[in-house]
Design a protein around this motif. Sequence first.
Motif, PDB file in Angstrom:
ATOM      1  N   ASN A 152       0.791  -1.142  -0.133  1.00 32.12           N
ATOM      2  CA  ASN A 152      -0.059   0.109   0.029  1.00 32.12           C
ATOM      3  C   ASN A 152       0.962   1.195   0.075  1.00 32.12           C
ATOM      4  O   ASN A 152       1.811   1.492   0.770  1.00 32.12           O
ATOM      5  CB  ASN A 152      -0.813  -0.071   1.062  1.00 32.12           C
ATOM      6  N   PRO A 153       0.645   2.241  -1.002  1.00 33.86           N
ATOM      7  CA  PRO A 153       1.780   3.064  -1.017  1.00 33.86           C
ATOM      8  C   PRO A 153       1.398   4.229  -0.052  1.00 33.86           C
ATOM      9  O   PRO A 153       2.154   5.329  -0.028  1.00 33.86           O
ATOM     10  CB  PRO A 153       1.467   3.757  -2.578  1.00 33.86           C
ATOM     11  N   SER A 154       0.459   4.408   0.708  1.00 30.81           N
ATOM     12  CA  SER A 154       0.045   5.365   1.556  1.00 30.81           C
ATOM     13  C   SER A 154       1.032   5.562   2.797  1.00 30.81           C
ATOM     14  O   SER A 154       1.081   4.848   3.626  1.00 30.81           O
ATOM     15  CB  SER A 154      -1.420   5.287   2.164  1.00 30.81           C
ATOM     16  N   GLU A 155       1.952   6.788   2.880  1.00 27.52           N
ATOM     17  CA  GLU A 155       2.658   7.118   3.888  1.00 27.52           C
ATOM     18  C   GLU A 155       1.974   7.081   5.086  1.00 27.52           C
ATOM     19  O   GLU A 155       2.459   6.567   6.041  1.00 27.52           O
ATOM     20  CB  GLU A 155       3.500   8.265   3.620  1.00 27.52           C
ATOM     21  N   ALA A 156       0.793   7.876   4.946  1.00 24.35           N
ATOM     22  CA  ALA A 156      -0.034   8.150   6.243  1.00 24.35           C
ATOM     23  C   ALA A 156      -0.560   7.041   6.915  1.00 24.35           C
ATOM     24  O   ALA A 156      -0.489   6.802   8.062  1.00 24.35           O
ATOM     25  CB  ALA A 156      -1.223   9.154   5.750  1.00 24.35           C
ATOM     26  N   LEU A 157      -0.946   6.070   5.929  1.00 22.03           N
ATOM     27  CA  LEU A 157      -1.458   4.650   6.602  1.00 22.03           C
ATOM     28  C   LEU A 157      -0.263   3.834   7.277  1.00 22.03           C
ATOM     29  O   LEU A 157      -0.216   3.429   8.292  1.00 22.03           O
ATOM     30  CB  LEU A 157      -2.112   3.819   5.532  1.00 22.03           C
ATOM     31  N   THR A 158       0.827   3.878   6.716  1.00 24.08           N
ATOM     32  CA  THR A 158       2.170   3.219   7.311  1.00 24.08           C
ATOM     33  C   THR A 158       2.446   3.715   8.497  1.00 24.08           C
ATOM     34  O   THR A 158       2.881   3.175   9.175  1.00 24.08           O
ATOM     35  CB  THR A 158       3.394   3.062   6.233  1.00 24.08           C
ATOM     36  N   ARG A 159       2.657   5.294   8.672  1.00 25.92           N
ATOM     37  CA  ARG A 159       2.964   5.932   9.993  1.00 25.92           C
ATOM     38  C   ARG A 159       1.997   5.580  11.019  1.00 25.92           C
ATOM     39  O   ARG A 159       2.417   5.752  12.023  1.00 25.92           O
ATOM     40  CB  ARG A 159       3.065   7.370   9.504  1.00 25.92           C
ATOM     41  N   SER A 160       0.832   5.389  10.562  1.00 23.04           N
ATOM     42  CA  SER A 160      -0.189   5.395  11.650  1.00 23.04           C
ATOM     43  C   SER A 160      -0.163   3.901  12.280  1.00 23.04           C
ATOM     44  O   SER A 160      -0.544   3.651  13.376  1.00 23.04           O
ATOM     45  CB  SER A 160      -1.618   5.078  10.971  1.00 23.04           C
ATOM     46  N   CYS A 161       0.746   2.929  11.383  1.00 25.10           N
ATOM     47  CA  CYS A 161       0.809   1.500  12.462  1.00 25.10           C
ATOM     48  C   CYS A 161       1.660   2.124  13.505  1.00 25.10           C
ATOM     49  O   CYS A 161       1.314   1.416  14.494  1.00 25.10           O
ATOM     50  CB  CYS A 161       1.689   0.796  11.553  1.00 25.10           C
ATOM     51  N   PHE A 162       2.636   2.626  13.421  1.00 27.25           N
ATOM     52  CA  PHE A 162       3.554   2.695  14.791  1.00 27.25           C
ATOM     53  C   PHE A 162       2.592   3.647  15.763  1.00 27.25           C
ATOM     54  O   PHE A 162       2.638   3.463  16.847  1.00 27.25           O
ATOM     55  CB  PHE A 162       4.956   3.571  14.381  1.00 27.25           C
ATOM     56  N   ALA A 163       2.052   4.581  15.303  1.00 28.48           N
ATOM     57  CA  ALA A 163       1.196   5.408  16.077  1.00 28.48           C
ATOM     58  C   ALA A 163       0.340   4.894  16.998  1.00 28.48           C
ATOM     59  O   ALA A 163      -0.067   5.070  18.189  1.00 28.48           O
ATOM     60  CB  ALA A 163       0.501   6.641  15.378  1.00 28.48           C
ATOM     61  N   CYS A 164      -0.274   3.674  16.487  1.00 27.32           N
ATOM     62  CA  CYS A 164      -1.230   2.851  17.117  1.00 27.32           C
ATOM     63  C   CYS A 164      -0.491   1.843  18.005  1.00 27.32           C
ATOM     64  O   CYS A 164      -0.612   1.535  19.113  1.00 27.32           O
ATOM     65  CB  CYS A 164      -2.019   2.140  16.133  1.00 27.32           C
ATOM     66  N   HIS A 165       0.641   1.428  17.404  1.00 23.43           N
ATOM     67  CA  HIS A 165       1.318   0.097  18.231  1.00 23.43           C
ATOM     68  C   HIS A 165       1.915   0.944  19.580  1.00 23.43           C
ATOM     69  O   HIS A 165       2.060   0.228  20.630  1.00 23.43           O
ATOM     70  CB  HIS A 165       2.280  -0.507  17.657  1.00 23.43           C
ATOM     71  N   ALA A 166       2.456   2.206  19.377  1.00 29.50           N
ATOM     72  CA  ALA A 166       3.136   2.864  20.428  1.00 29.50           C
ATOM     73  C   ALA A 166       2.306   2.959  21.660  1.00 29.50           C
ATOM     74  O   ALA A 166       2.729   3.256  22.959  1.00 29.50           O
ATOM     75  CB  ALA A 166       3.695   4.082  19.919  1.00 29.50           C
ATOM     76  N   LYS A 167       0.842   2.995  21.507  1.00 29.57           N
ATOM     77  CA  LYS A 167      -0.113   3.108  22.548  1.00 29.57           C
ATOM     78  C   LYS A 167       0.062   2.105  23.622  1.00 29.57           C
ATOM     79  O   LYS A 167      -0.493   2.089  24.639  1.00 29.57           O
ATOM     80  CB  LYS A 167      -1.422   3.545  22.077  1.00 29.57           C
ATOM     81  N   LEU A 168       0.405   0.949  23.076  1.00 26.39           N
ATOM     82  CA  LEU A 168       0.716  -0.329  24.060  1.00 26.39           C
ATOM     83  C   LEU A 168       1.319  -0.177  25.140  1.00 26.39           C
ATOM     84  O   LEU A 168       2.454   0.420  25.181  1.00 26.39           O
ATOM     85  CB  LEU A 168       0.743  -1.596  23.192  1.00 26.39           C
ATOM     86  N   ASP A 169       1.049  -0.893  26.272  1.00 21.43           N
ATOM     87  CA  ASP A 169       2.135  -1.033  27.322  1.00 21.43           C
ATOM     88  C   ASP A 169       3.474  -1.525  27.051  1.00 21.43           C
ATOM     89  O   ASP A 169       3.708  -2.112  26.131  1.00 21.43           O
ATOM     90  CB  ASP A 169       1.510  -1.934  28.486  1.00 21.43           C
ATOM     91  N   ALA A 170       4.284  -0.858  27.863  1.00 20.34           N
ATOM     92  CA  ALA A 170       5.623  -1.066  27.585  1.00 20.34           C
ATOM     93  C   ALA A 170       6.104  -2.683  27.624  1.00 20.34           C
ATOM     94  O   ALA A 170       7.135  -3.095  26.886  1.00 20.34           O
ATOM     95  CB  ALA A 170       6.668  -0.606  28.693  1.00 20.34           C
ATOM     96  N   GLY A 171       5.641  -3.460  28.275  1.00 19.58           N
ATOM     97  CA  GLY A 171       5.853  -4.777  28.524  1.00 19.58           C
ATOM     98  C   GLY A 171       5.392  -5.830  27.070  1.00 19.58           C
ATOM     99  O   GLY A 171       5.968  -6.917  26.861  1.00 19.58           O
ATOM    100  N   SER A 172       4.628  -5.093  26.162  1.00 19.06           N
ATOM    101  CA  SER A 172       4.236  -5.785  25.131  1.00 19.06           C
ATOM    102  C   SER A 172       5.089  -5.706  23.776  1.00 19.06           C
ATOM    103  O   SER A 172       5.017  -6.391  22.703  1.00 19.06           O
ATOM    104  CB  SER A 172       2.766  -5.223  24.580  1.00 19.06           C
TER     105      SER A 172
END
Length: 181
Positions: A152-172
């Motif tokens: 998928n060529p969308s940079e916004a979509l790809t960047r949103s992966c980290f933004a969402c995953h970063a919200k998880l607790d540190a132990g994950s």
Amino acid sequence: MIRISTCCLAVSAALLGLSTMVAAAQGRGREQGENANVSPVYGVKLPKGYRDWKLISVAHEAGKNNDIRAILGNDIAVKAYREGKRPFPDGAVIVRLAWQYESSPRNDAVFPAPQSFVAGAPTNVQVSVKDSRLYAASGGWGYGQFDSGKANPSEALTRSCFACHAKLDAGSDQVFTAYSH
């Protein structure tokens, strides 16, 4: 004579430089052709043979996605899951395959009440690659989404992966899926 030698030397150097630039450009063109199917931002590829990897878990995502998912891992990821090792070691790759979540009238005809849901049409494949040096800015993970086998060529979509995953607790270690024994 010295001017002619100097001129010949300068022309030779220019030609050598030009041929080096052309060769480098041709090499970049080949690399871009080879790497044309990589995610933006992280450069993640769809791993070869991922459909044969071990199952880590399954999930149903309700809401807007309304899909059913299979989460697979390469040997490094599966070993880390089984041992409870966090953070995941470099080289771990987790792949999430998703399909539309659909009721199955065929299966429901056998049961006394509608209750069967199955994987419908495929939606996409998401890939997470652990490389703590290469992806240091995103917690050690690189991400990609592939639709019909194409990045998928969308940079916004790809960047949103980290933004969402970063919200998880540190132990994950920024991974949503827990191992299903």
